[in-house]
Design a protein around this motif. Structure first.
Motif, PDB file in Angstrom:
ATOM      1  N   SER A   1      24.523  42.183 -30.591  1.00  0.00           N
ATOM      2  CA  SER A   1      25.611  42.552 -29.679  1.00  0.00           C
ATOM      3  C   SER A   1      25.163  43.609 -28.678  1.00  0.00           C
ATOM      4  O   SER A   1      25.643  43.638 -27.547  1.00  0.00           O
ATOM      5  CB  SER A   1      26.826  43.046 -30.468  1.00  0.00           C
ATOM      6  OG  SER A   1      26.495  44.160 -31.280  1.00  0.00           O
ATOM      7  N   GLY A   2      24.232  44.471 -29.089  1.00  0.00           N
ATOM      8  CA  GLY A   2      23.704  45.460 -28.156  1.00  0.00           C
ATOM      9  C   GLY A   2      22.937  44.824 -27.019  1.00  0.00           C
ATOM     10  O   GLY A   2      23.069  45.236 -25.858  1.00  0.00           O
ATOM     11  N   ARG A   3      22.137  43.814 -27.331  1.00  0.00           N
ATOM     12  CA  ARG A   3      21.398  43.118 -26.276  1.00  0.00           C
ATOM     13  C   ARG A   3      22.364  42.403 -25.329  1.00  0.00           C
ATOM     14  O   ARG A   3      22.122  42.351 -24.110  1.00  0.00           O
ATOM     15  CB  ARG A   3      20.404  42.140 -26.885  1.00  0.00           C
ATOM     16  CG  ARG A   3      19.184  42.818 -27.493  1.00  0.00           C
ATOM     17  CD  ARG A   3      18.092  41.819 -27.840  1.00  0.00           C
ATOM     18  NE  ARG A   3      18.480  40.954 -28.943  1.00  0.00           N
ATOM     19  CZ  ARG A   3      18.305  41.246 -30.229  1.00  0.00           C
ATOM     20  NH1 ARG A   3      17.759  42.395 -30.587  1.00  0.00           N
ATOM     21  NH2 ARG A   3      18.672  40.403 -31.177  1.00  0.00           N
ATOM     22  N   LYS A   4      23.454  41.865 -25.855  1.00  0.00           N
ATOM     23  CA  LYS A   4      24.469  41.240 -25.005  1.00  0.00           C
ATOM     24  C   LYS A   4      25.058  42.268 -24.046  1.00  0.00           C
ATOM     25  O   LYS A   4      25.260  41.989 -22.857  1.00  0.00           O
ATOM     26  CB  LYS A   4      25.565  40.629 -25.878  1.00  0.00           C
ATOM     27  CG  LYS A   4      26.801  40.137 -25.120  1.00  0.00           C
ATOM     28  CD  LYS A   4      26.494  38.989 -24.180  1.00  0.00           C
ATOM     29  CE  LYS A   4      27.761  38.436 -23.566  1.00  0.00           C
ATOM     30  NZ  LYS A   4      27.493  37.420 -22.505  1.00  0.00           N
TER      31      LYS A   4
ATOM     32  N   ARG B   1      13.683  43.758 -21.129  1.00  0.00           N
ATOM     33  CA  ARG B   1      12.651  43.590 -22.153  1.00  0.00           C
ATOM     34  C   ARG B   1      12.509  44.870 -22.956  1.00  0.00           C
ATOM     35  O   ARG B   1      12.448  44.850 -24.193  1.00  0.00           O
ATOM     36  CB  ARG B   1      11.316  43.239 -21.494  1.00  0.00           C
ATOM     37  CG  ARG B   1      11.271  41.888 -20.819  1.00  0.00           C
ATOM     38  CD  ARG B   1      10.016  41.753 -19.966  1.00  0.00           C
ATOM     39  NE  ARG B   1       9.949  40.446 -19.306  1.00  0.00           N
ATOM     40  CZ  ARG B   1       9.077  40.136 -18.354  1.00  0.00           C
ATOM     41  NH1 ARG B   1       8.173  41.045 -17.973  1.00  0.00           N
ATOM     42  NH2 ARG B   1       9.085  38.939 -17.808  1.00  0.00           N
ATOM     43  N   ILE B   2      12.449  46.009 -22.249  1.00  0.00           N
ATOM     44  CA  ILE B   2      12.318  47.299 -22.940  1.00  0.00           C
ATOM     45  C   ILE B   2      13.523  47.533 -23.841  1.00  0.00           C
ATOM     46  O   ILE B   2      13.383  47.910 -25.007  1.00  0.00           O
ATOM     47  CB  ILE B   2      12.189  48.442 -21.914  1.00  0.00           C
ATOM     48  CG1 ILE B   2      10.988  48.230 -20.988  1.00  0.00           C
ATOM     49  CG2 ILE B   2      12.064  49.778 -22.628  1.00  0.00           C
ATOM     50  CD1 ILE B   2      10.940  49.204 -19.817  1.00  0.00           C
ATOM     51  N   ALA B   3      14.727  47.334 -23.282  1.00  0.00           N
ATOM     52  CA  ALA B   3      15.955  47.582 -24.057  1.00  0.00           C
ATOM     53  C   ALA B   3      16.006  46.727 -25.311  1.00  0.00           C
ATOM     54  O   ALA B   3      16.437  47.188 -26.377  1.00  0.00           O
ATOM     55  CB  ALA B   3      17.174  47.321 -23.180  1.00  0.00           C
ATOM     56  N   SER B   4      15.565  45.484 -25.205  1.00  0.00           N
ATOM     57  CA  SER B   4      15.614  44.575 -26.346  1.00  0.00           C
ATOM     58  C   SER B   4      14.765  45.081 -27.496  1.00  0.00           C
ATOM     59  O   SER B   4      15.099  44.858 -28.672  1.00  0.00           O
ATOM     60  CB  SER B   4      15.123  43.183 -25.922  1.00  0.00           C
ATOM     61  OG  SER B   4      15.991  42.610 -24.980  1.00  0.00           O
TER      62      SER B   4
END
Length: 355
Positions: free
Chosen positions: A85-88, A298-301
């Protein structure tokens, strides 16, 4: 107008202006996924509405423009659903950031109050960025194990004198005059004049530049200017260890400013600091904002589910103990191999895409 008691984002047309007001004052208007969607939907409608000439983004009430994203939600995702859910959230928030960056009509963002993290992401793409004496601008992510996202790599890397690297690493807070001096704000207006300024923009949306440029008094001196030469010197390298060594050497010679910044960096996530330096270096070479957002996604994921984020939020925001246990604990422990993994492309079906 939408009932302000029930909506976290108020969207309405005032004359020929589309008006978005953040309305989550108890959380300093921190962005939720629903808020991002509400803003994006309104912007989409107004982009095709010939009656709308310009957009205003501000906050409805309270002392913050926007304190960031919903950090508690992101930490819960990191701990309980593997970051799904964070990646969303990141994906759709970054779509909003890109939508504003490429928006076909002029946007005016009123950064009256706390403007951090996600608040930077919705104000920096605006053609007109208005600071006041209440502005507190910062990208404080190194303190919670995240990184300066929402387009931070693009904006900070394009500041002169290594100011972007300084802001990204230290999380320093700029007041309105400093935001203007660095170029992060385009105009400075005393807060007591904001409602009049907004009313005049609504009345004459074709004259925004002129309205904001009319005499409104002289902003205070930008305090950061006094340390600009030191910032350029000590933060000159893209190698984090070099920056620490430079500050340490100056501190040993009696430079109190260098000692203060050295101590500040000692509280930050070594992983985040090294990520931020590489991020800004790579962002500076990009020519397409969408490529920057793809890199930041990409970094956030990867960073979302690494140990430092949940631990940093625990120590700084949840428990407020101020004692994060970083992993890796030292700059030397953050290897090039680890950074390569964090920055590596995602599988094609998982890559970020603009709206």
């Amino acid at each position: 107008m939408t009932d302000p008691s029930t909506q976290d984002v108020l969207t309405r047309k005032n004359g020929r202006v589309g008006h978005i007001s953040l309305n989550r004052p108890k959380a300093l208007h921190a962005l939720t996924l629903d808020m991002c969607h509400a803003m994006s939907n309104a912007l989409t409608v107004w982009s095709e509405d010939d009656e709308v000439e310009a957009i205003i983004i501000d906050h409805h009430d309270g002392r913050g423009f926007c304190a960031g994203g919903d950090i508690a939600f992101l930490r819960n995702s990191a701990l309980n659903d593997g970051g799904v859910s964070g990646r969303k959230f990141f994906h759709d928030e970054y779509q909003l950031n890109h939508q504003l960056f490429t928006y076909p009509k002029p946007v005016v963002a009123f950064m009256d109050g706390i403007t951090m993290g996600g608040g930077v992401g919705i104000s920096q793409p605006a053609k007109f960025r208005v600071a006041t004496e209440n502005t507190r601008f910062a990208m404080p992510e190194t303190g919670i194990g995240l990184f300066p996202d929402v387009g931070g790599g693009w904006y900070l890397s394009r500041l002169g004198g290594r100011l972007g690297q300084f802001l990204a690493l230290t999380g320093a807070r700029l007041d309105g005059a400093e935001a203007l001096w660095t170029g992060l704000a385009t105009h400075y207006v005393p807060s007591e004049m904001l409602e009049d300024i907004k009313a005049r923009i609504i009345e004459r949306p074709g004259r925004i530049a002129g309205i904001l440029s009319e005499p409104v008094g002289t902003p205070p001196k930008a305090r950061i200017e006094e340390n600009a030469l030191k910032i350029a010197k000590h933060f000159a390298s893209d190698r984090y260890e070099d920056i620490l060594e430079s500050l340490e050497a100056a501190a040993e010679e009696g430079d109190d400013w260098a000692a203060k910044e050295r101590d500040t960096l000692g509280t930050k996530s070594p992983q985040t600091c090294k990520v931020a330096l590489r991020q800004l270096a790579e962002s500076a070479r990009l020519t397409d904002f969408a490529d920057n957002m793809r890199m930041e996604y990409r970094i956030a994921s990867r960073v979302l589910t690494r140990p430092d984020f949940a631990e940093g939020v625990r120590a700084v925001i949840v428990d407020k103990t101020g004692d994060p246990k970083w992993d890796p604990a030292t700059p030397e422990g953050v290897t090039e191999e680890l950074l390569d993994q964090i920055f590596a492309p995602l599988p094609e079906e998982e890559e970020w895409k603009p709206l």
